[in-house]
Design a protein around this motif. Structure first.
Motif, PDB file in Angstrom:
ATOM      1  N   GLU A  60      10.549  55.430 -12.745  1.00  0.00           N
ATOM      2  CA  GLU A  60       9.555  55.957 -13.677  1.00  0.00           C
ATOM      3  C   GLU A  60       8.228  55.215 -13.564  1.00  0.00           C
ATOM      4  O   GLU A  60       7.158  55.828 -13.610  1.00  0.00           O
ATOM      5  CB  GLU A  60      10.093  55.898 -15.110  1.00  0.00           C
ATOM      6  N   ALA A 100       7.128  53.675 -10.885  1.00  0.00           N
ATOM      7  CA  ALA A 100       6.542  54.087  -9.604  1.00  0.00           C
ATOM      8  C   ALA A 100       5.900  55.468  -9.721  1.00  0.00           C
ATOM      9  O   ALA A 100       4.808  55.698  -9.187  1.00  0.00           O
ATOM     10  CB  ALA A 100       7.609  54.083  -8.509  1.00  0.00           C
ATOM     11  N   GLU A 101       6.552  56.376 -10.429  1.00  0.00           N
ATOM     12  CA  GLU A 101       5.983  57.708 -10.632  1.00  0.00           C
ATOM     13  C   GLU A 101       4.699  57.635 -11.446  1.00  0.00           C
ATOM     14  O   GLU A 101       3.733  58.349 -11.167  1.00  0.00           O
ATOM     15  CB  GLU A 101       7.003  58.621 -11.324  1.00  0.00           C
ATOM     16  N   ILE A 120       2.637  55.057 -11.588  1.00  0.00           N
ATOM     17  CA  ILE A 120       1.610  54.482 -10.719  1.00  0.00           C
ATOM     18  C   ILE A 120       1.094  55.539  -9.743  1.00  0.00           C
ATOM     19  O   ILE A 120      -0.113  55.629  -9.498  1.00  0.00           O
ATOM     20  CB  ILE A 120       2.161  53.247  -9.980  1.00  0.00           C
ATOM     21  N   ALA A 121       2.004  56.328  -9.215  1.00  0.00           N
ATOM     22  CA  ALA A 121       1.595  57.394  -8.286  1.00  0.00           C
ATOM     23  C   ALA A 121       0.688  58.395  -8.992  1.00  0.00           C
ATOM     24  O   ALA A 121      -0.324  58.833  -8.437  1.00  0.00           O
ATOM     25  CB  ALA A 121       2.818  58.088  -7.700  1.00  0.00           C
ATOM     26  N   ALA A 122       1.036  58.759 -10.219  1.00  0.00           N
ATOM     27  CA  ALA A 122       0.210  59.701 -10.980  1.00  0.00           C
ATOM     28  C   ALA A 122      -1.153  59.093 -11.281  1.00  0.00           C
ATOM     29  O   ALA A 122      -2.189  59.765 -11.179  1.00  0.00           O
ATOM     30  CB  ALA A 122       0.921  60.093 -12.274  1.00  0.00           C
ATOM     31  N   LYS A 149      -2.644  56.810  -9.533  1.00  0.00           N
ATOM     32  CA  LYS A 149      -3.354  56.723  -8.256  1.00  0.00           C
ATOM     33  C   LYS A 149      -4.025  58.047  -7.916  1.00  0.00           C
ATOM     34  O   LYS A 149      -5.159  58.085  -7.471  1.00  0.00           O
ATOM     35  CB  LYS A 149      -2.379  56.310  -7.150  1.00  0.00           C
ATOM     36  N   VAL A 150      -3.295  59.128  -8.129  1.00  0.00           N
ATOM     37  CA  VAL A 150      -3.830  60.453  -7.817  1.00  0.00           C
ATOM     38  C   VAL A 150      -4.990  60.808  -8.754  1.00  0.00           C
ATOM     39  O   VAL A 150      -5.970  61.410  -8.333  1.00  0.00           O
ATOM     40  CB  VAL A 150      -2.699  61.510  -7.911  1.00  0.00           C
ATOM     41  N   SER A 151      -4.875  60.412 -10.032  1.00  0.00           N
ATOM     42  CA  SER A 151      -5.878  60.827 -11.015  1.00  0.00           C
ATOM     43  C   SER A 151      -7.105  59.924 -11.067  1.00  0.00           C
ATOM     44  O   SER A 151      -8.090  60.274 -11.691  1.00  0.00           O
ATOM     45  CB  SER A 151      -5.231  60.909 -12.401  1.00  0.00           C
TER      46      SER A 151
END
Length: 182
Positions: free
Chosen positions: A88, A90-91, A93-95, A97-99
């Motif tokens: 969760e 990591a998800e 952080i990924a979100a 990063k994208v935003s």
């Protein structure tokens, strides 16, 4: 023990007859299913026979102990729910990063650098021992006056005779003046 050519021929004929009987006893569906399984097996063997897979399989004996320990640790993480939490995070952080825009990233990096510089400055000025001493002093003072009444004005005035009290109050007053000026 040497097998004579007569015995070999007889054995081969027997095997051939056995295979023919087995084939004749199969239905079309059985043949189709066996064919599908044979094709899947050949494809799997082809996948395994790739150079990178073979190299990985060759390394397996050297890393098996470490791999086993790692798998045990992953199992523990999964059992405690920590693995799901890591996923969760990591998800998230990924979100993020994208935003994030490049301006946002620059702002975060600048603030992080400022925080590190502040921490370095405080460390160089002895903030860690000072903070440790402040916490210990506060704890001792709270323990000392836990069941006591606050000092009277006369008792406060008498405590001003103590040079340590005067020094502490002087530092506190100087700090408060500077703190108020921002």
């Amino acid at each position: 023990m040497e097998v004579s050519s007569l015995e070999h021929t007889t054995t081969m004929e027997y095997a051939k007859e056995l295979i023919e009987v087995a084939i004749q006893s199969m239905t079309k569906e059985m043949v189709d299913e066996i064919t599908k399984k044979a094709i899947a097996s050949v494809e799997l063997i082809d996948d395994i026979a790739q150079p990178e897979t073979i190299e990985l399989l060759k390394k397996l004996p050297d890393v098996s102990e470490s791999l086993s320990r790692s798998l045990d640790e992953i199992k523990k993480l999964e059992q405690t729910g920590s693995l799901q939490t890591l996923i969760e995070v990591a998800e998230m952080i990924a979100a993020a990063k994208v935003s994030m825009t490049s301006t946002m990233v620059l702002d975060i990096v600048e603030k992080a650098i400022a925080g590190v510089e502040l921490a370095d400055d405080l460390t160089q000025k002895g903030a860690i021992p000072l903070a440790t001493n402040m916490i210990a002093s506060f704890t001792e003072a709270m323990d000392e006056y836990e069941d006591k009444q606050p000092l009277s004005l006369l008792q406060l005035a008498k405590s001003m005779k103590d040079p340590n009290v005067r020094k502490g109050l002087s530092i506190l007053v100087s700090f408060l003046k500077r703190f108020a000026n921002g």
